[in-house]
Write an enzyme that holds these catalytic residues in place. Structure first.
Site: not given
Ligand code: CAA
Length: 258
Positions: A66, A109, A112, A132
């Site tokens: 998400a 998400g 999911e 999460e």
């Molecule tokens: N939401 C918003 N933006 C996201 C994102 C997310 N879930 N995942 C990645 N992005 C964005 C980053 O912020 C980044 O944007 P900027 O260039 O503007 O900074 C861009 O996508 C590229 O991401 P990274 O630079 O972080 O890429 P990476 O290759 O270094 O890392 C990753 C990849 C390990 C997947 C890392 O992006 C990450 O950890 N993302 C978040 C994963 C996460 O925590 N997901 C769970 C979300 S909560 C949820 O899903 C709740 C639910 O169940 C409903």
């Protein structure tokens, strides 16, 4: 079909393809994307010319979860009153079979939504996780339920409580993934599976999907009764008569989806 902002859609014969397309955010699922996926999938679902739907992302990410930037400023009343993520239930309730074609990150998400699909094809580079907990929250699009049903309590707890990622070998061994395919062949393989499903009798496919889904919602005896009644009901189908006649006559069936 109308143009969308966060997804691409395409018809390939009897298969509808939805490609998540927010590359700058690794396909993070914001509200617009949720609305658009549900709208596109619902249109495909209502279209009798479509017999299967493929959902895919990019080679780097199916979806990284998400959209954290969109969620960050929300309070409890905001998410409660808007019933955040409830729209995804409409995707899970589609009657047309859905195939998730997952490469790269399928996190939070993203994992999911992939698990909401009826079957999950994974590229060799796919990574699954429910991170999460690392954000101080928990899965919110069904992960605690669907992951647990798919891989069992112990591994679901491992993934959800530590937030670690799981590669394809582990995911296949655990039963989350139907097939692992070479990354460069992912879409091709997903389209082949979807084409195969779409070549079957649509009412029989609906019945089969509903019967399997019932296994998650009922007791064994209720589920078996549901299956038997649904099996009996297929005997009202022209396609059931055609399928059995074609077998007897040693020819290919010509299903008319009736
Ligand atoms: N939401 C918003 N933006 C996201 C994102 C997310 N879930 N995942 C990645 N992005 C964005 C980053 O912020 C980044 O944007 P900027 O260039 O503007 O900074 C861009 O996508 C590229 O991401 P990274 O630079 O972080 O890429 P990476 O290759 O270094 O890392 C990753 C990849 C390990 C997947 C890392 O992006 C990450 O950890 N993302 C978040 C994963 C996460 O925590 N997901 C769970 C979300 S909560 C949820 O899903 C709740 C639910 O169940 C409903």
């Amino acid at each position: 079909m109308s143009a969308y902002e966060t997804i691409l859609i395409e018809r390939r014969g009897r298969v509808g393809v939805i490609t998540l397309n927010r590359p700058h955010a690794l396909n993070a699922l914001n509200s617009t994307l949720m609305r658009e996926v549900v709208a596109a999938a619902t249109d495909f679902d209502r279209d009798r010319g479509i017999g299967a739907i493929v959902v895919t992302g990019s080679e780097k990410a199916f979806a990284a979860g998400a959209d954290i930037k969109e969620m960050a400023s929300q309070g409890y009343a905001d998410v409660l009153l808007a019933d955040w993520f409830a729209d995804w239930d409409r995707f899970a309730a589609l009657r047309t079979p859905t195939v998730a074609a997952v490469a790269g990150y399928a996190l939070g998400g993203g994992c999911e939504v992939a698990m909401m699909c009826d079957l999950l094809l994974a590229a060799e580079n796919a990574k699954f996780g429910q991170p999460e907990i690392t954000l101080g929250t928990i899965p919110g699009i069904g992960g605690s339920q669907r992951l647990t049903r798919a891989v069992g309590k112990s591994k679901a707890m491992d993934l959800i409580l530590t937030g670690r990622m799981m590669g394809v070998e582990e995911a296949e061994r655990a039963g989350l993934v139907a097939r692992v395919v070479p990354t460069e062949r992912l879409l091709e393989e997903a389209l082949e599976v979807a084409d195969k499903i779409a070549s079957m009798s649509l009412p029989a496919v609906y019945a089969a999907k509903e019967a399997v889904a019932e296994a998650f919602e009922s007791t064994l005896s209720d589920g078996v009764r549901f299956e038997r009644r649904t099996f009996h009901a297929t005997f009202a189908l022209a396609d059931r008569a055609e399928g059995m006649a074609a077998f007897t006559e040693k020819r290919k069936p010509n299903f008319t989806h009736s």
